[in-house]
Design a protein around this motif. Structure first.
Motif, PDB file in Angstrom:
ATOM      1  N   ILE A   7     -79.491  43.518 -21.977  1.00 26.32           N
ATOM      2  CA  ILE A   7     -78.955  42.337 -22.647  1.00 26.32           C
ATOM      3  C   ILE A   7     -77.491  42.598 -22.945  1.00 26.32           C
ATOM      4  CG2 ILE A   7     -79.101  40.906 -24.709  1.00 26.32           C
ATOM      5  CD1 ILE A   7     -82.063  41.513 -24.803  1.00 26.32           C
ATOM      6  N   ARG A   8     -76.608  41.788 -22.380  1.00 23.74           N
ATOM      7  CA  ARG A   8     -75.172  42.035 -22.449  1.00 23.74           C
ATOM      8  C   ARG A   8     -74.671  42.016 -23.890  1.00 23.74           C
ATOM      9  NH1 ARG A   8     -70.780  38.263 -21.394  1.00 23.74           N
ATOM     10  NH2 ARG A   8     -72.397  36.717 -21.088  1.00 23.74           N
ATOM     11  N   PRO A   9     -74.058  43.103 -24.386  1.00 21.62           N
ATOM     12  CA  PRO A   9     -73.548  43.115 -25.753  1.00 21.62           C
ATOM     13  C   PRO A   9     -72.299  42.257 -25.897  1.00 21.62           C
ATOM     14  CG  PRO A   9     -72.911  45.114 -24.630  1.00 21.62           C
ATOM     15  CD  PRO A   9     -73.800  44.369 -23.683  1.00 21.62           C
ATOM     16  N   VAL A  10     -72.058  41.784 -27.097  1.00 18.17           N
ATOM     17  CA  VAL A  10     -70.852  41.030 -27.398  1.00 18.17           C
ATOM     18  C   VAL A  10     -69.836  41.991 -28.009  1.00 18.17           C
ATOM     19  CG1 VAL A  10     -69.884  39.133 -28.743  1.00 18.17           C
ATOM     20  CG2 VAL A  10     -72.186  38.938 -27.781  1.00 18.17           C
ATOM     21  N   PRO A  11     -68.615  42.084 -27.469  1.00 15.69           N
ATOM     22  CA  PRO A  11     -67.647  43.094 -27.917  1.00 15.69           C
ATOM     23  C   PRO A  11     -66.971  42.721 -29.236  1.00 15.69           C
ATOM     24  CG  PRO A  11     -66.683  41.723 -26.224  1.00 15.69           C
ATOM     25  CD  PRO A  11     -68.117  41.286 -26.349  1.00 15.69           C
ATOM     26  N   ARG A  12     -67.724  42.839 -30.334  1.00 16.40           N
ATOM     27  CA  ARG A  12     -67.167  42.525 -31.640  1.00 16.40           C
ATOM     28  C   ARG A  12     -68.075  43.114 -32.705  1.00 16.40           C
ATOM     29  NH1 ARG A  12     -67.886  36.504 -33.606  1.00 16.40           N
ATOM     30  NH2 ARG A  12     -67.938  37.620 -35.570  1.00 16.40           N
ATOM     31  N   THR A  13     -67.609  43.164 -33.947  1.00 14.96           N
ATOM     32  CA  THR A  13     -68.464  43.521 -35.064  1.00 14.96           C
ATOM     33  C   THR A  13     -68.823  42.249 -35.826  1.00 14.96           C
ATOM     34  OG1 THR A  13     -66.566  43.910 -36.492  1.00 14.96           O
ATOM     35  CG2 THR A  13     -67.439  45.804 -35.266  1.00 14.96           C
ATOM     36  N   PHE A  14     -69.752  42.375 -36.764  1.00 17.01           N
ATOM     37  CA  PHE A  14     -70.311  41.202 -37.416  1.00 17.01           C
ATOM     38  C   PHE A  14     -70.174  41.321 -38.933  1.00 17.01           C
ATOM     39  CE2 PHE A  14     -71.990  41.251 -33.252  1.00 17.01           C
ATOM     40  CZ  PHE A  14     -72.145  39.929 -32.901  1.00 17.01           C
ATOM     41  N   ARG A  15     -68.936  41.523 -39.377  1.00 17.69           N
ATOM     42  CA  ARG A  15     -68.706  41.773 -40.796  1.00 17.69           C
ATOM     43  C   ARG A  15     -69.020  40.551 -41.644  1.00 17.69           C
ATOM     44  NH1 ARG A  15     -68.041  46.862 -40.948  1.00 17.69           N
ATOM     45  NH2 ARG A  15     -66.758  47.842 -39.344  1.00 17.69           N
ATOM     46  N   ALA A  16     -68.958  39.366 -41.083  1.00 17.25           N
ATOM     47  CA  ALA A  16     -69.270  38.161 -41.853  1.00 17.25           C
ATOM     48  C   ALA A  16     -70.665  37.629 -41.536  1.00 17.25           C
ATOM     49  CB  ALA A  16     -68.227  37.077 -41.580  1.00 17.25           C
ATOM     50  N   GLY A  39     -72.179  46.112 -38.362  1.00 10.92           N
ATOM     51  CA  GLY A  39     -71.374  45.693 -39.500  1.00 10.92           C
ATOM     52  C   GLY A  39     -71.908  44.503 -40.255  1.00 10.92           C
ATOM     53  N   CYS A  40     -73.077  43.981 -39.891  1.00 13.24           N
ATOM     54  CA  CYS A  40     -73.621  42.819 -40.591  1.00 13.24           C
ATOM     55  C   CYS A  40     -74.095  43.211 -41.998  1.00 13.24           C
ATOM     56  CB  CYS A  40     -74.776  42.214 -39.804  1.00 13.24           C
ATOM     57  SG  CYS A  40     -76.284  43.228 -39.795  1.00 13.24           S
ATOM     58  N   HIS A  41     -74.397  42.217 -42.807  1.00 17.25           N
ATOM     59  CA  HIS A  41     -74.933  42.430 -44.155  1.00 17.25           C
ATOM     60  C   HIS A  41     -76.373  41.918 -44.170  1.00 17.25           C
ATOM     61  CE1 HIS A  41     -75.696  41.833 -48.448  1.00 17.25           C
ATOM     62  NE2 HIS A  41     -74.698  42.676 -48.687  1.00 17.25           N
ATOM     63  N   VAL A  42     -77.321  42.801 -44.547  1.00 17.22           N
ATOM     64  CA  VAL A  42     -78.736  42.427 -44.543  1.00 17.22           C
ATOM     65  C   VAL A  42     -79.275  42.457 -45.968  1.00 17.22           C
ATOM     66  CG1 VAL A  42     -80.997  42.796 -43.515  1.00 17.22           C
ATOM     67  CG2 VAL A  42     -78.941  43.530 -42.285  1.00 17.22           C
TER      68      VAL A  42
END
Length: 245
Positions: A7-16, A39-42
């Motif tokens: 599954i192709r990754p998306v080149p970014r982090t998910f801080r928001a 980087g996500c918030h769970v």
């Protein structure tokens, strides 16, 4: 084995990017989403205190009420309704036995689904065979090279992805069955005695290293399951995310 890299990754982090793990237990699902969304918030919510919870924030309380009140604030929601009210313990002789001793289990999938739909957010509901969850996905430990089978079904709300191949099992689950002992490449990560898995065996089999609580280890999803689901969800968003990047 199911290929996570396929599954192709998306080149970014998910801080928001915010994820809600409802009925979270120790956060097996949480850890998978943390890997899928760097980087996500769970936030986890559970009716019981979870001192070993894996995520960023924890709320003790009713998960369905929390979804109704706050679910719209999250980007993605996962719900693992307790299986005791949904699968084998509510059926046939088990149902009669539980009734005889006054033990009842709530049926939570329908109210959870209604609460999730009202949020307007993409979601996942996880449960066992025999439950009322829609069987959009079936995942198994063998798909990820784990030493536990643990078949689980996932209903996908407001998004979809194809079912990955389910490889043939390599043998039996180790332990006693009907007075006969069987060896095999998988451990029984439920109950105690009869050759069932120890704490260390469950930790290794599921890929969970942040708790030694035997009961909660038995209940937790292997993080590999929700890592795959999270990446599959990202694949549905990839074109829009790449344009926005």
């Amino acid at each position: 084995m199911t290929d996570l890299t396929g599954i192709r990754p998306v080149p970014r982090t998910f801080r928001a990017f915010s994820v809600l793990d409802a009925f979270c237990c120790i956060g097996g699902a949480t850890e998978g989403y943390r890997r899928a969304f760097p980087g996500c918030h769970v936030t986890g919510v559970d009716i019981q205190a979870q001192p070993d919870y894996r995520g960023d924030a924890f709320h003790q309380g009713d998960a369905v009420d929390f979804i109704r009140a706050h679910g719209h604030r999250f980007d993605f929601i996962h719900a693992s309704c307790p299986c005791q009210g949904e699968g084998a313990p509510t059926k046939g002789t088990n149902r009669a036995r539980n009734a005889a001793i006054g033990r009842t289990y709530p049926r939570l999938i329908a109210p959870t689904r209604a609460a999730l739909e009202a949020t307007g957010r993409p979601y996942v509901i996880e449960n066992v065979a025999g439950s009322e969850v829609r069987k959009d996905l079936r995942l198994c430990g063998e798909q990820f090279g784990l030493a536990v089978l643990m078949h689980r079904y996932f209903e996908l709300g407001r998004w979809t992805t194809p079912q990955p191949p389910h490889p043939k099992h390599r043998g039996r689950v180790r332990g006693w069955r009907h007075g006969e002992y069987h060896d095999g490449p998988y451990v029984a990560a439920y109950g105690q005695g009869g050759g069932k898995a120890s704490v260390e065996e469950i930790r290794a089999a599921k890929g969970i290293d942040w708790t030694r609580d035997h009961l909660r280890l038995r209940e937790a999803l292997p993080p590999a399951y929700t890592e795959w689901i999270g990446r599959a969800y990202l694949a549905t968003l990839a074109p829009a995310l790449e344009v926005a990047a």
